[in-house]
Scaffold this motif. Structure first.
Motif, PDB file in Angstrom:
ATOM      1  N   UNK A   1       0.846  -1.194   0.000  1.00  0.00           N
ATOM      2  CA  UNK A   1       0.000   0.000   0.000  1.00  0.00           C
ATOM      3  C   UNK A   1       0.881   1.243   0.000  1.00  0.00           C
ATOM      4  N   UNK A   2       0.566   2.172  -0.888  1.00  0.00           N
ATOM      5  CA  UNK A   2       1.398   3.378  -0.901  1.00  0.00           C
ATOM      6  C   UNK A   2       0.997   4.295   0.252  1.00  0.00           C
ATOM      7  N   UNK A   3       1.982   5.010   0.712  1.00  0.00           N
ATOM      8  CA  UNK A   3       1.807   5.933   1.842  1.00  0.00           C
ATOM      9  C   UNK A   3       0.837   7.056   1.457  1.00  0.00           C
ATOM     10  N   UNK A   4      -0.114   7.350   2.342  1.00  0.00           N
ATOM     11  CA  UNK A   4      -1.027   8.475   2.074  1.00  0.00           C
ATOM     12  C   UNK A   4      -0.228   9.777   2.067  1.00  0.00           C
ATOM     13  N   UNK A   5      -0.586  10.695   1.182  1.00  0.00           N
ATOM     14  CA  UNK A   5       0.060  12.011   1.169  1.00  0.00           C
ATOM     15  C   UNK A   5      -0.516  12.876   2.283  1.00  0.00           C
ATOM     16  N   UNK A   6      -1.811  12.743   2.482  1.00  0.00           N
ATOM     17  CA  UNK A   6      -2.471  13.482   3.572  1.00  0.00           C
ATOM     18  C   UNK A   6      -3.198  12.484   4.457  1.00  0.00           C
ATOM     19  N   UNK A   7      -2.927  12.561   5.753  1.00  0.00           N
ATOM     20  CA  UNK A   7      -3.665  11.711   6.688  1.00  0.00           C
ATOM     21  C   UNK A   7      -4.127  12.576   7.860  1.00  0.00           C
ATOM     22  N   UNK A   8      -5.426  12.677   7.995  1.00  0.00           N
ATOM     23  CA  UNK A   8      -6.026  13.428   9.106  1.00  0.00           C
ATOM     24  C   UNK A   8      -6.697  12.408  10.007  1.00  0.00           C
ATOM     25  N   UNK A   9      -6.458  12.487  11.292  1.00  0.00           N
ATOM     26  CA  UNK A   9      -7.061  11.513  12.207  1.00  0.00           C
ATOM     27  C   UNK A   9      -7.611  12.200  13.445  1.00  0.00           C
ATOM     28  N   UNK A  10      -8.890  11.970  13.692  1.00  0.00           N
ATOM     29  CA  UNK A  10      -9.538  12.451  14.921  1.00  0.00           C
ATOM     30  C   UNK A  10      -9.476  13.955  15.108  1.00  0.00           C
TER      31      UNK A  10
ATOM     32  N   UNK B   1      -7.862  10.049   4.662  1.00  0.00           N
ATOM     33  CA  UNK B   1      -6.565   9.789   4.031  1.00  0.00           C
ATOM     34  C   UNK B   1      -6.708  10.017   2.540  1.00  0.00           C
ATOM     35  N   UNK B   2      -5.724  10.700   1.954  1.00  0.00           N
ATOM     36  CA  UNK B   2      -5.722  10.892   0.504  1.00  0.00           C
ATOM     37  C   UNK B   2      -4.424  10.310  -0.040  1.00  0.00           C
ATOM     38  N   UNK B   3      -4.553   9.407  -1.008  1.00  0.00           N
ATOM     39  CA  UNK B   3      -3.402   8.685  -1.560  1.00  0.00           C
ATOM     40  C   UNK B   3      -2.767   9.471  -2.701  1.00  0.00           C
ATOM     41  N   UNK B   4      -1.518   9.157  -3.049  1.00  0.00           N
ATOM     42  CA  UNK B   4      -0.901   9.807  -4.208  1.00  0.00           C
ATOM     43  C   UNK B   4      -1.743   9.569  -5.458  1.00  0.00           C
TER      44      UNK B   4
ATOM     45  N   UNK C   1      -2.247  27.773 -11.382  1.00  0.00           N
ATOM     46  CA  UNK C   1      -0.895  27.544 -11.932  1.00  0.00           C
ATOM     47  C   UNK C   1       0.166  27.819 -10.863  1.00  0.00           C
ATOM     48  N   UNK C   2      -0.039  28.893 -10.104  1.00  0.00           N
ATOM     49  CA  UNK C   2       0.914  29.218  -9.048  1.00  0.00           C
ATOM     50  C   UNK C   2       0.960  28.117  -7.996  1.00  0.00           C
ATOM     51  N   UNK C   3      -0.219  27.582  -7.640  1.00  0.00           N
ATOM     52  CA  UNK C   3      -0.274  26.566  -6.575  1.00  0.00           C
ATOM     53  C   UNK C   3       0.491  25.302  -6.954  1.00  0.00           C
ATOM     54  N   UNK C   4       0.493  24.967  -8.241  1.00  0.00           N
ATOM     55  CA  UNK C   4       1.140  23.713  -8.648  1.00  0.00           C
ATOM     56  C   UNK C   4       2.543  23.945  -9.226  1.00  0.00           C
ATOM     57  N   UNK C   5       2.989  25.207  -9.262  1.00  0.00           N
ATOM     58  CA  UNK C   5       4.248  25.542  -9.946  1.00  0.00           C
ATOM     59  C   UNK C   5       5.444  24.747  -9.419  1.00  0.00           C
ATOM     60  N   UNK C   6       5.495  24.535  -8.121  1.00  0.00           N
ATOM     61  CA  UNK C   6       6.647  23.830  -7.546  1.00  0.00           C
ATOM     62  C   UNK C   6       6.402  22.327  -7.381  1.00  0.00           C
ATOM     63  N   UNK C   7       5.371  21.832  -8.064  1.00  0.00           N
ATOM     64  CA  UNK C   7       5.109  20.393  -8.013  1.00  0.00           C
ATOM     65  C   UNK C   7       4.834  19.875  -6.616  1.00  0.00           C
ATOM     66  N   UNK C   8       3.835  20.454  -5.925  1.00  0.00           N
ATOM     67  CA  UNK C   8       3.544  20.002  -4.560  1.00  0.00           C
ATOM     68  C   UNK C   8       3.038  18.559  -4.551  1.00  0.00           C
ATOM     69  N   UNK C   9       3.272  17.861  -3.437  1.00  0.00           N
ATOM     70  CA  UNK C   9       2.721  16.507  -3.326  1.00  0.00           C
ATOM     71  C   UNK C   9       1.235  16.555  -3.015  1.00  0.00           C
ATOM     72  N   UNK C  10       0.821  17.666  -2.397  1.00  0.00           N
ATOM     73  CA  UNK C  10      -0.575  17.796  -1.976  1.00  0.00           C
ATOM     74  C   UNK C  10      -1.138  19.112  -2.486  1.00  0.00           C
ATOM     75  N   UNK C  11      -2.269  19.039  -3.171  1.00  0.00           N
ATOM     76  CA  UNK C  11      -2.955  20.252  -3.611  1.00  0.00           C
ATOM     77  C   UNK C  11      -4.257  20.384  -2.833  1.00  0.00           C
TER      78      UNK C  11
END
Ligand code: ADP
Length: 227
Positions: A1-10, A32-35, A158-168
């Protein structure tokens, strides 16, 4: 299982705790949000979508629960670590675009890349390609005040994704776009997600748009449930 990019718990969040005007916004929210996954966040106005996105993007802290980004537990992390993770791993499209007024559309997409150490030529090429992907080539030299709200929103994307974020993270990213432009921006977003394996959490009121995402979660009574 690939690691979640975002994991919020409780997650717990309340405003004005213990006061008569206390508002309980989050009461045990898990997600949880996966890649490569695009998740729609749907809820009525006032339910807490912005609060949740701000906590996920490390712009606000929860009263309880944990926030993990790209495998890093940010609970209890100091300001410096939170800022570094936010700048390095998270792209944010806000309802209000916060573009720099004295710079052109292209410069607004170039500047965050320069701050990230990208060369001027490479940053300009990437800005041009991103702006082209959302139909903004002809407006690349315009300042925000010379652009419509929808055009500003496209630049903000475009600005938000310019640096290739793992999470948008996006708060109503197509809220003020006409249907055709909204489709263009959404297609560009999906294309980038598929290409880069970025994870995306997108708040929207638009059911047709939500239906095109991989999964819908609803914020109900302070918790996230499958939509
Ligand atoms: P949404 O984005 O779903 O419209 P928000 O996260 O903006 O919802 O707000 C959730 C609830 O919390 C609303 O009832 C709002 O009035 C309240 N709220 C948001 N920010 C604050 C604040 N700083 N102080 C007090 N109440 C707030």
């Amino acid at each position: 299982m690939s690691e979640a990019v975002l994991r919020l718990a409780g997650l717990e969040k309340r405003y004005n705790p213990g006061r008569p005007n206390e508002v309980k916004v989050l009461e045990g929210a898990d997600l949880s949000v996966a890649p490569g996954e695009v998740v729609a966040l749907v809820a009525p106005s006032g339910a807490g979508k912005s609060t949740l996105l701000h906590i996920a993007g490390l712009l606000d802290t929860p009263d309880g629960g944990t926030v993990e980004i790209a495998g890093h537990d940010m609970t209890g992390a100091g300001d410096r670590a939170r800022t570094a993770t936010r700048r390095g791993a998270v792209g944010f499209v806000y309802q209000f675009h916060h573009l720099l007024p004295e710079f052109s559309a292209a410069e607004n997409v170039i500047l965050p890349q320069l701050a990230h150490g990208v060369s001027a030529g490479a940053a300009a090429d990437r800005a041009a390609a991103l702006l082209a992907s959302v139909g903004m080539t002809a407006r690349a030299g315009h300042r925000p005040a010379e652009l419509s709200g929808g055009e500003q929103q496209r630049v903000a994307f475009c600005r938000a994704v310019a640096n290739g974020p793992q999470l948008l993270l996006a708060d109503e990213p197509t809220g003020n776009l006409d249907p055709t432009t909204s489709d263009t921006v959404f297609d560009a977003l999906m294309g980038l997600v598929r290409e880069t394996g970025m994870a995306a959490l997108i708040a929207t009121h638009n059911p047709a748009l939500a239906a095109r995402m991989d999964r819908i979660v609803r914020l109900e009574g302070g918790r996230l449930v499958a939509g």
